[in-house]
Design a protein around this motif. Structure first.
Motif, PDB file in Angstrom:
ATOM      1  N   GLU A 138      17.940   3.040 -10.974  1.00 18.78           N
ATOM      2  CA  GLU A 138      16.621   3.438 -10.476  1.00 18.78           C
ATOM      3  C   GLU A 138      15.888   4.333 -11.466  1.00 18.78           C
ATOM      4  N   ARG A 139      16.621   5.022 -12.302  1.00 20.13           N
ATOM      5  CA  ARG A 139      16.039   6.007 -13.214  1.00 20.13           C
ATOM      6  C   ARG A 139      15.697   5.412 -14.577  1.00 20.13           C
ATOM      7  N   LEU A 140      16.252   4.228 -14.884  1.00 14.52           N
ATOM      8  CA  LEU A 140      16.004   3.562 -16.169  1.00 14.52           C
ATOM      9  C   LEU A 140      15.065   2.380 -15.963  1.00 14.52           C
ATOM     10  N   THR A 141      14.329   2.031 -17.005  1.00 15.83           N
ATOM     11  CA  THR A 141      13.547   0.806 -16.934  1.00 15.83           C
ATOM     12  C   THR A 141      14.517  -0.373 -16.839  1.00 15.83           C
ATOM     13  N   ARG A 142      14.035  -1.481 -16.296  1.00 16.41           N
ATOM     14  CA  ARG A 142      14.910  -2.650 -16.157  1.00 16.41           C
ATOM     15  C   ARG A 142      15.459  -3.086 -17.515  1.00 16.41           C
ATOM     16  N   GLY A 143      14.605  -3.082 -18.531  1.00 16.64           N
ATOM     17  CA  GLY A 143      15.056  -3.485 -19.862  1.00 16.64           C
ATOM     18  C   GLY A 143      16.162  -2.592 -20.395  1.00 16.64           C
ATOM     19  N   GLU A 144      16.020  -1.292 -20.213  1.00 24.91           N
ATOM     20  CA  GLU A 144      17.057  -0.371 -20.693  1.00 24.91           C
ATOM     21  C   GLU A 144      18.335  -0.523 -19.880  1.00 24.91           C
ATOM     22  N   ALA A 145      18.204  -0.720 -18.566  1.00 23.43           N
ATOM     23  CA  ALA A 145      19.393  -0.930 -17.726  1.00 23.43           C
ATOM     24  C   ALA A 145      20.129  -2.195 -18.164  1.00 23.43           C
ATOM     25  N   GLU A 146      19.383  -3.242 -18.519  1.00 17.59           N
ATOM     26  CA  GLU A 146      20.003  -4.478 -18.995  1.00 17.59           C
ATOM     27  C   GLU A 146      20.681  -4.267 -20.343  1.00 17.59           C
ATOM     28  N   ASP A 147      20.041  -3.516 -21.233  1.00 15.10           N
ATOM     29  CA  ASP A 147      20.655  -3.212 -22.528  1.00 15.10           C
ATOM     30  C   ASP A 147      21.953  -2.439 -22.336  1.00 15.10           C
ATOM     31  N   LEU A 148      21.915  -1.448 -21.463  1.00 14.54           N
ATOM     32  CA  LEU A 148      23.112  -0.655 -21.181  1.00 14.54           C
ATOM     33  C   LEU A 148      24.201  -1.539 -20.585  1.00 14.54           C
ATOM     34  N   ALA A 149      23.848  -2.358 -19.624  1.00 13.07           N
ATOM     35  CA  ALA A 149      24.825  -3.234 -18.969  1.00 13.07           C
ATOM     36  C   ALA A 149      25.495  -4.170 -19.965  1.00 13.07           C
ATOM     37  N   SER A 150      24.758  -4.578 -20.995  1.00 20.06           N
ATOM     38  CA  SER A 150      25.326  -5.513 -21.976  1.00 20.06           C
ATOM     39  C   SER A 150      26.491  -4.901 -22.746  1.00 20.06           C
ATOM     40  N   GLU A 151      26.598  -3.582 -22.747  1.00 18.66           N
ATOM     41  CA  GLU A 151      27.679  -2.914 -23.473  1.00 18.66           C
ATOM     42  C   GLU A 151      28.812  -2.457 -22.552  1.00 18.66           C
ATOM     43  N   SER A 161      18.347  -3.241 -12.074  1.00 17.88           N
ATOM     44  CA  SER A 161      17.246  -2.420 -11.581  1.00 17.88           C
ATOM     45  C   SER A 161      16.449  -3.169 -10.525  1.00 17.88           C
ATOM     46  N   PRO A 162      16.134  -2.510  -9.412  1.00 17.05           N
ATOM     47  CA  PRO A 162      15.348  -3.170  -8.373  1.00 17.05           C
ATOM     48  C   PRO A 162      13.879  -3.384  -8.769  1.00 17.05           C
ATOM     49  N   THR A 163      13.402  -2.642  -9.741  1.00 17.03           N
ATOM     50  CA  THR A 163      12.017  -2.769 -10.203  1.00 17.03           C
ATOM     51  C   THR A 163      11.998  -2.697 -11.724  1.00 17.03           C
ATOM     52  N   PRO A 164      10.954  -3.249 -12.362  1.00 15.33           N
ATOM     53  CA  PRO A 164      10.899  -3.191 -13.826  1.00 15.33           C
ATOM     54  C   PRO A 164      10.656  -1.778 -14.360  1.00 15.33           C
ATOM     55  N   GLU A 165       9.995  -0.952 -13.580  1.00 14.02           N
ATOM     56  CA  GLU A 165       9.673   0.404 -14.027  1.00 14.02           C
ATOM     57  C   GLU A 165      10.694   1.408 -13.503  1.00 14.02           C
ATOM     58  N   ALA A 166      10.922   2.433 -14.267  1.00 13.74           N
ATOM     59  CA  ALA A 166      11.837   3.499 -13.855  1.00 13.74           C
ATOM     60  C   ALA A 166      11.146   4.400 -12.842  1.00 13.74           C
ATOM     61  N   GLU A 167      11.898   4.868 -11.873  1.00 10.17           N
ATOM     62  CA  GLU A 167      11.373   5.893 -10.964  1.00 10.17           C
ATOM     63  C   GLU A 167      11.403   7.218 -11.716  1.00 10.17           C
ATOM     64  N   ARG A 168      10.429   8.061 -11.469  1.00  7.40           N
ATOM     65  CA  ARG A 168      10.361   9.355 -12.141  1.00  7.40           C
ATOM     66  C   ARG A 168      10.879  10.432 -11.208  1.00  7.40           C
ATOM     67  N   PHE A 169      12.056  10.942 -11.506  1.00  8.92           N
ATOM     68  CA  PHE A 169      12.596  12.086 -10.776  1.00  8.92           C
ATOM     69  C   PHE A 169      13.571  12.798 -11.696  1.00  8.92           C
ATOM     70  N   GLY A 170      13.763  14.074 -11.429  1.00 12.33           N
ATOM     71  CA  GLY A 170      14.578  14.907 -12.290  1.00 12.33           C
ATOM     72  C   GLY A 170      16.053  14.929 -11.905  1.00 12.33           C
ATOM     73  N   LEU A 171      16.768  15.766 -12.604  1.00 13.34           N
ATOM     74  CA  LEU A 171      18.207  15.872 -12.406  1.00 13.34           C
ATOM     75  C   LEU A 171      18.551  16.302 -10.984  1.00 13.34           C
ATOM     76  N   ASP A 172      17.828  17.269 -10.428  1.00 10.99           N
ATOM     77  CA  ASP A 172      18.146  17.728  -9.077  1.00 10.99           C
ATOM     78  C   ASP A 172      18.043  16.601  -8.060  1.00 10.99           C
ATOM     79  N   GLU A 173      16.991  15.796  -8.142  1.00 10.21           N
ATOM     80  CA  GLU A 173      16.855  14.655  -7.228  1.00 10.21           C
ATOM     81  C   GLU A 173      17.948  13.625  -7.483  1.00 10.21           C
ATOM     82  N   PHE A 174      18.290  13.415  -8.735  1.00 13.31           N
ATOM     83  CA  PHE A 174      19.371  12.484  -9.083  1.00 13.31           C
ATOM     84  C   PHE A 174      20.668  12.955  -8.439  1.00 13.31           C
ATOM     85  N   ILE A 175      20.976  14.246  -8.576  1.00  7.99           N
ATOM     86  CA  ILE A 175      22.185  14.834  -7.978  1.00  7.99           C
ATOM     87  C   ILE A 175      22.135  14.674  -6.454  1.00  7.99           C
TER      88      ILE A 175
END
Length: 94
Positions: free
Chosen positions: A3-16, A27-41
């Motif tokens: 959710e925090r990465l763009t779809r393209g970056e998530a796909e690049d990461l997944a490839s490794e 990724s459920p959407t092509p764009e990354a959601e914008r939220f900080g570390l506290d929300e991520f936690i």
């Protein structure tokens, strides 16, 4: 993380990553959601049913493992999409 990465970056990461770890990075959407570390936690805490402190340690472990599992370039790309407070958590420049 997906959710925090763009779809393209998530796909690049997944490839490794090994196959069982790829699907959660779809990724459920092509764009990354914008939220900080506290929300991520908080999201990790709620989804895993653990305290925020346990979630923070889990995220720290996840990022440290990710750093070891993928190329330096890919890890830098991932970190570049995250706010700077993620860098402090893992102790690595983005």
């Amino acid at each position: 993380m997906a959710e925090r990465l763009t779809r393209g970056e998530a796909e690049d990461l997944a490839s490794e990553l090994p196959k069982p770890l790829k699907e959660p990075l779809v990724s459920p959407t092509p764009e990354a959601e914008r939220f900080g570390l506290d929300e991520f936690i908080n999201r990790v805490s709620r989804r895993a049913g653990v305290s925020p402190d346990e979630a923070r340690e889990g995220v720290r472990a996840e990022l440290s493992t990710l750093k070891d599992a993928v190329s330096d370039g890919e890890f830098r790309h991932v970190m570049s999409q995250l706010p700077r407070d993620f860098e402090a958590l893992v102790g690595a420049p983005g």
